[in-house]
Design a protein around this motif. Structure first.
Motif, PDB file in Angstrom:
ATOM      1  N   SER A 199      42.089  36.247  60.796  1.00 46.91           N
ATOM      2  CA  SER A 199      42.246  35.648  59.468  1.00 46.91           C
ATOM      3  C   SER A 199      43.121  36.542  58.591  1.00 46.91           C
ATOM      4  N   ALA A 200      43.754  35.934  57.589  1.00 47.67           N
ATOM      5  CA  ALA A 200      44.664  36.668  56.701  1.00 47.67           C
ATOM      6  C   ALA A 200      43.886  37.510  55.704  1.00 47.67           C
ATOM      7  N   ILE A 201      44.522  38.593  55.230  1.00 46.18           N
ATOM      8  CA  ILE A 201      43.949  39.442  54.184  1.00 46.18           C
ATOM      9  C   ILE A 201      44.777  39.235  52.925  1.00 46.18           C
ATOM     10  N   PRO A 202      44.177  38.795  51.808  1.00 43.77           N
ATOM     11  CA  PRO A 202      44.962  38.533  50.589  1.00 43.77           C
ATOM     12  C   PRO A 202      45.349  39.834  49.895  1.00 43.77           C
ATOM     13  N   ASN A 203      46.408  39.751  49.077  1.00 44.59           N
ATOM     14  CA  ASN A 203      46.795  40.881  48.246  1.00 44.59           C
ATOM     15  C   ASN A 203      45.750  41.120  47.159  1.00 44.59           C
ATOM     16  N   VAL A 204      45.674  42.358  46.667  1.00 48.98           N
ATOM     17  CA  VAL A 204      44.637  42.750  45.704  1.00 48.98           C
ATOM     18  C   VAL A 204      45.311  43.430  44.516  1.00 48.98           C
ATOM     19  N   PHE A 271      48.799  44.075  53.891  1.00 53.97           N
ATOM     20  CA  PHE A 271      48.607  43.429  52.603  1.00 53.97           C
ATOM     21  C   PHE A 271      48.883  44.458  51.513  1.00 53.97           C
ATOM     22  N   ASN A 272      49.100  43.986  50.275  1.00 53.44           N
ATOM     23  CA  ASN A 272      49.457  44.869  49.161  1.00 53.44           C
ATOM     24  C   ASN A 272      48.277  45.062  48.217  1.00 53.44           C
ATOM     25  N   ILE A 273      48.171  46.266  47.674  1.00 51.56           N
ATOM     26  CA  ILE A 273      47.248  46.527  46.570  1.00 51.56           C
ATOM     27  C   ILE A 273      48.094  47.011  45.393  1.00 51.56           C
ATOM     28  N   ASP A 274      48.049  46.254  44.311  1.00 56.94           N
ATOM     29  CA  ASP A 274      48.821  46.563  43.103  1.00 56.94           C
ATOM     30  C   ASP A 274      47.877  47.220  42.098  1.00 56.94           C
ATOM     31  N   VAL A 275      48.133  48.479  41.795  1.00 58.57           N
ATOM     32  CA  VAL A 275      47.327  49.194  40.806  1.00 58.57           C
ATOM     33  C   VAL A 275      48.066  49.109  39.473  1.00 58.57           C
ATOM     34  N   VAL A 276      47.480  48.362  38.552  1.00 58.08           N
ATOM     35  CA  VAL A 276      48.135  48.090  37.269  1.00 58.08           C
ATOM     36  C   VAL A 276      47.846  49.242  36.302  1.00 58.08           C
ATOM     37  N   ALA A 277      48.898  49.782  35.701  1.00 55.25           N
ATOM     38  CA  ALA A 277      48.740  50.868  34.738  1.00 55.25           C
ATOM     39  C   ALA A 277      48.204  50.342  33.410  1.00 55.25           C
ATOM     40  N   ASP A 278      47.576  51.226  32.628  1.00 55.84           N
ATOM     41  CA  ASP A 278      47.072  50.865  31.298  1.00 55.84           C
ATOM     42  C   ASP A 278      48.231  50.728  30.319  1.00 55.84           C
ATOM     43  N   THR A 279      48.092  49.808  29.386  1.00 60.39           N
ATOM     44  CA  THR A 279      49.074  49.667  28.315  1.00 60.39           C
ATOM     45  C   THR A 279      48.646  50.560  27.150  1.00 60.39           C
TER      46      THR A 279
END
Length: 372
Positions: A199-204, A271-279
């Protein structure tokens, strides 16, 4: 005393007989022009030599001093081993020309062996090992083998061990000897195995100061092989078993690999993990619309960049440097400028990303310059 008389008829007959017997033809000395030594390699097998120039029409043949190095048939020479030997270009005597021979040499150097065909091969992964058989070769040099993909096949001596399904190119190299140089050939080995259905692993997406870690459940698969996860950017996402932790802002590519098991080969997906920086929170404070009056040729003045919880440096740009020129932004966020002539410009300040904080949105103010 009796005197014998010879008749005129007898003398005439003797003269005719003398004229009928020709004088013996003169035999010329055969002259063979010098020819330089010959160099060849053992892999040439048979070579045909070009005869030297000669004044005799007789055919040439060769005599070889050392028959262990080469043998001759007319002007054809069969090369037998590495070495050198004297050879003689020989012309036998023919009508009008004497026999003669002229010395030369032939040097035979090591050659490159011509290897036989080495066919591509297909083998089941469940075989685990197989033995490599080298191609045919005229050389008796030893063989070594190398695999292009150690994740598919490894080699020890002539025994190949199957690691996983896939394809690998095997290079066989025969070492040099006193008679033969090194030679190599390759073949493709295909290790056949069943590819599992996974099965596929979604991006996070994660936030540095929000949800900063999580545990991933292994994808479903009809193979029982163990899963291993790795991150291409440990400074963004660190991995421990099935646990993923955000370290800093950015995007990390996670590789998930299931090991081979039974009839199933390994399986790899990403798969990708996007770590979003604080504004960062920003207040204008001293960064406000400003009016400057030129009192002389150039008026130097300064204002302060906005206040921010991020330590990132500020980048400040004037819309018209001929009216207001930005000279420097100091460590204390003082924006030093020069007013050059009357006019109005837009001053744009942007804070660079730093630590867990993202790059800020542009902030603008208006600087008005008046003359005396």
């Amino acid at each position: 005393m009796n005197i014998k008389r010879i008749s005129v008829i007898s003398l005439t007959a003797l003269a005719l007989i003398a004229q009928a017997v020709p004088a013996s033809a003169e035999t010329k000395t055969t002259l063979i022009r010098f020819i330089p030594s010959i160099s060849a390699t053992l892999d040439q097998g048979v070579i045909t030599l070009t005869p030297p120039a000669s004044n005799s029409p007789a055919k040439f043949r060769l005599e070889i001093t050392n028959p262990a190095v080469a043998k001759a048939d007319g002007l054809k020479v069969t090369l037998l081993s590495v070495g050198n030997t004297e050879i003689f270009y020989v012309q036998d005597a023919v009508t009008g020309y004497s026999a003669a021979k002229r010395r030369s040499s032939i040097y035979i150097r090591p050659g490159t062996p011509t290897l036989g065909a080495w066919a591509d091969q297909s083998i089941a992964m469940t075989s685990n090992t197989f033995t490599l058989t080298p191609p045919t070769s005229p050389s008796n040099g030893s063989w070594t083998y190398k695999s292009s993909d150690l994740s598919v096949i490894t080699i020890n001596g002539s025994v190949a061990t199957i690691v996983d399904g896939g394809e690998a190119t095997i290079t066989a190299t025969q070492g040099g000897t006193s008679s033969w140089l090194t030679a190599s050939t390759t073949k493709k080995v295909t290790v056949t195995a069943v590819t599992p259905t996974v099965s596929a692993i979604p991006n996070v997406s994660l936030s540095v100061n929000g949800i900063s870690s999580f545990e991933l459940k292994n994808p479903t698969s009809n193979s029982t092989g163990a899963w291993v996860y790795t991150s291409n950017k440990p400074g963004v996402i660190s991995v421990s078993g099935n646990k993923f932790t955000a370290v800093g802002p950015g995007v990390a590519v996670i590789t998930a690999k299931q090991a081979r098991a039974g009839i199933y080969r390994s399986y790899t997906t990403t798969f990708n993990i996007d770590v979003v920086a604080d504004t960062p929170k920003i207040t204008n404070s001293g960064f406000a619309d400003t009016t400057v009056t030129i009192k002389s040729g150039t008026e130097n003045f300064s204002i302060y960049a906005p206040l921010s919880e991020s330590p990132g440096p500020w980048d400040v740009v004037s819309s018209d440097p001929s009216v207001v020129k930005v000279n420097d932004v100091t460590a204390t966020n003082e924006i030093k400028m020069s007013a050059l002539k009357p006019g109005k410009v837009t001053l744009t300040a942007t804070q660079s990303a730093s630590g867990n904080f993202a790059r800020s949105a542009p902030i603008t103010v208006v600087i008005s310059v008046k003359g005396n």
